[in-house]
Design a protein around this motif. Structure first.
Motif, PDB file in Angstrom:
ATOM      1  N   ASN A 105       0.830  -1.211   0.000  1.00 16.01           N
ATOM      2  CA  ASN A 105       0.000   0.000   0.000  1.00 16.01           C
ATOM      3  C   ASN A 105       0.861   1.256   0.000  1.00 16.01           C
ATOM      4  O   ASN A 105       0.535   2.258  -0.607  1.00 16.01           O
ATOM      5  N   TRP A 106       1.983   1.147   0.680  1.00 20.04           N
ATOM      6  CA  TRP A 106       2.869   2.286   0.834  1.00 20.04           C
ATOM      7  C   TRP A 106       3.631   2.553  -0.480  1.00 20.04           C
ATOM      8  O   TRP A 106       3.766   3.708  -0.897  1.00 20.04           O
ATOM      9  N   ILE A 107       4.089   1.466  -1.129  1.00 17.21           N
ATOM     10  CA  ILE A 107       4.920   1.595  -2.322  1.00 17.21           C
ATOM     11  C   ILE A 107       4.294   0.781  -3.455  1.00 17.21           C
ATOM     12  O   ILE A 107       4.631  -0.399  -3.648  1.00 17.21           O
ATOM     13  N   PRO A 108       3.387   1.387  -4.190  1.00 20.11           N
ATOM     14  CA  PRO A 108       2.605   0.638  -5.179  1.00 20.11           C
ATOM     15  C   PRO A 108       3.453  -0.069  -6.244  1.00 20.11           C
ATOM     16  O   PRO A 108       3.048  -1.121  -6.741  1.00 20.11           O
ATOM     17  N   ARG A 109       4.626   0.478  -6.546  1.00 15.82           N
ATOM     18  CA  ARG A 109       5.521  -0.210  -7.497  1.00 15.82           C
ATOM     19  C   ARG A 109       5.766  -1.654  -7.070  1.00 15.82           C
ATOM     20  O   ARG A 109       5.889  -2.553  -7.898  1.00 15.82           O
TER      21      ARG A 109
ATOM     22  N   LEU B  12     -12.096   1.716  13.448  1.00 15.59           N
ATOM     23  CA  LEU B  12     -12.153   0.493  12.642  1.00 15.59           C
ATOM     24  C   LEU B  12     -12.354   0.830  11.169  1.00 15.59           C
ATOM     25  O   LEU B  12     -11.665   0.313  10.295  1.00 15.59           O
ATOM     26  N   LYS B  13     -13.290   1.730  10.924  1.00 16.53           N
ATOM     27  CA  LYS B  13     -13.583   2.129   9.537  1.00 16.53           C
ATOM     28  C   LYS B  13     -12.345   2.718   8.863  1.00 16.53           C
ATOM     29  O   LYS B  13     -11.993   2.337   7.743  1.00 16.53           O
ATOM     30  N   ILE B  14     -11.678   3.609   9.569  1.00 12.54           N
ATOM     31  CA  ILE B  14     -10.534   4.315   8.986  1.00 12.54           C
ATOM     32  C   ILE B  14      -9.332   3.390   8.826  1.00 12.54           C
ATOM     33  O   ILE B  14      -8.643   3.418   7.812  1.00 12.54           O
ATOM     34  N   TYR B  15      -9.083   2.545   9.839  1.00 15.07           N
ATOM     35  CA  TYR B  15      -7.970   1.596   9.720  1.00 15.07           C
ATOM     36  C   TYR B  15      -8.205   0.637   8.559  1.00 15.07           C
ATOM     37  O   TYR B  15      -7.281   0.320   7.804  1.00 15.07           O
ATOM     38  N   ASN B  16      -9.409   0.163   8.417  1.00 18.43           N
ATOM     39  CA  ASN B  16      -9.701  -0.739   7.299  1.00 18.43           C
ATOM     40  C   ASN B  16      -9.495  -0.045   5.949  1.00 18.43           C
ATOM     41  O   ASN B  16      -9.055  -0.670   4.988  1.00 18.43           O
ATOM     42  N   ARG B  17      -9.808   1.220   5.927  1.00 17.88           N
ATOM     43  CA  ARG B  17      -9.710   1.967   4.666  1.00 17.88           C
ATOM     44  C   ARG B  17      -8.268   2.334   4.338  1.00 17.88           C
ATOM     45  O   ARG B  17      -7.809   2.184   3.216  1.00 17.88           O
ATOM     46  N   ASP B  18      -7.518   2.794   5.362  1.00 16.71           N
ATOM     47  CA  ASP B  18      -6.203   3.379   5.083  1.00 16.71           C
ATOM     48  C   ASP B  18      -5.010   2.594   5.620  1.00 16.71           C
ATOM     49  O   ASP B  18      -3.873   2.978   5.353  1.00 16.71           O
ATOM     50  N   GLY B  19      -5.254   1.525   6.372  1.00 14.03           N
ATOM     51  CA  GLY B  19      -4.139   0.815   6.988  1.00 14.03           C
ATOM     52  C   GLY B  19      -3.689   1.512   8.263  1.00 14.03           C
ATOM     53  O   GLY B  19      -4.207   2.573   8.616  1.00 14.03           O
ATOM     54  N   LYS B  92     -14.771  -7.756   8.388  1.00  9.07           N
ATOM     55  CA  LYS B  92     -15.078  -6.669   9.322  1.00  9.07           C
ATOM     56  C   LYS B  92     -13.816  -6.106   9.983  1.00  9.07           C
ATOM     57  O   LYS B  92     -13.691  -4.911  10.157  1.00  9.07           O
ATOM     58  N   TYR B  93     -12.886  -7.007  10.328  1.00  8.86           N
ATOM     59  CA  TYR B  93     -11.672  -6.584  11.024  1.00  8.86           C
ATOM     60  C   TYR B  93     -10.453  -6.706  10.120  1.00  8.86           C
ATOM     61  O   TYR B  93      -9.373  -7.093  10.541  1.00  8.86           O
TER      62      TYR B  93
END
Lengths: 193, 193
Positions: A105-109, B12-19, B92-93
């Motif tokens: 996720n961090w480095i899409p390459r 939970l929502k944000i972590y799932n979305r953005d890591g 979910k998680y």
DNA sequence: ACAAATTTAGAACAATTGTTCTAAATTTGT
DNA sequence: ACAAATTTAGAACAATTGTTCTAAATTTGT
């Protein structure tokens, strides 16, 4: 070994030891006794260091896959060779395997490269299994689709064994190579003749 | 829903979305429209938020495992129930599965809990397989050791399918549940009668 | 209704981070 | 040997982060 290579080798060591969450470029520079400024002269961004290491891993796979060009070896021998070769890479570049989603996720390459690699390996493995099925060493009645799914499953087991071992095995002092070998063998077991 | 629960649900929502790499407590607070100070009044440390979410996941597993107390269902039905139930939790998680090693290194309590959970599930699964082997629905000639290794392999596939899917499948628009279901079925296939 | 407890916002803190800039030191090519 | 290119250290920057502190607002219990 020039400074650039030293940075890579030290970063690899530290990432494997501490993970990527807490390690900073400053720490890498400090541990190897150079200034942070100097480190960023050689690698402008932290991502460049990790991408460079990933490319070494890829090159390692490339090399390993080319090795068993000598057909005629038994499937068991071939499998043991792959297991041995994979393990060396999984162990050497451990932090990449253990933090793979985050790194992708961090480095899409890196994600793109990995997808290409998987597709390539997938084809090679399927045709290899079919070759050995003809030779009577691998179950032959399996439809192509199932074979592909088996290969996908194999990749999950092989690429994420390391993550599982990091959490479950390392503390219990289980021998890592032996654990990996048995895990892969267990996946193959029902398909061998 | 009080503030504490809102924080958990938003995190939970944000972590799932953005890591977990880029998400900060400030960001969580901002996105849900409360102050960062308020967030840290409810959860002193970021770890406490993640640990709380992990406990919800654990409770979910607990609940799922207890469900099929009604023996007598066919193995296929039981398996489909487990697959469905597991998938709901994995989805979910998601961020926990995708960043598992890092989270376990960061918050050792989670690693310890997970180890207990695995041990427990391991025993349950082995005895379940043996029960169904007696009933003629599962291969019965398999030695205990091999059965245990199969269960270990199953955990790797189940717990890290999500990581593999995140990198390989999500971009290709493959249906996640269907992909998970087939992956688990592929692992079981050779052991069913 | 009102005192006590809880919740909230926002400022403030202290530490850290990746990266850039500058000037000195070192190496390289001729 | 010496000019040009490369490498290096260290200061500086700008942004961010988790967390704490304080005082006000709100809720709760009686």
């Amino acid at each position: 070994m020039n400074t650039k290579e030293k940075i890579i080798s030290e970063a690899l060591k530290i990432y494997n030891r501490d993970g990527i969450r807490t390690v900073t470029t400053r720490q890498i520079a400090q541990e190897m006794g150079i200034s942070a400024g100097n480190l960023h002269y050689h690698f402008k961004h932290t991502e460049d260091i990790i991408f460079h290491i990933f490319q070494l891993l890829e090159a390692g796979y490339e090399k390993m896959i080319l090795l068993p060009e000598k057909r005629g070896v038994s499937f068991q021998q071939l499998l043991d060779g792959f297991i041995q070769g994979s393990y060396v890479l999984i162990d050497k570049y451990r932090f990449i395997f253990e933090n793979f989603v985050e790194i992708c996720n961090w480095i899409p390459r890196i994600a793109e490269s990995y997808r290409r690699l998987v597709e390539q390996r997938e084809g090679q493995l399927v045709s290899l299994f079919m070759y050995y099925a003809d030779g009577g060493m691998f179950r032959s009645e399996i439809p192509l689709l199932n074979l592909k799914r088996f290969v996908r499953q194999l990749f999950i087991v092989s690429d994420f064994w390391s993550s599982s071992y990091a959490v479950l095995g390392r503390q219990q002092g289980i021998d890592p190579f032996e654990d990996y070998r048995q895990t892969i063998h267990t996946a193959f077991y029902p398909y061998l003749l």
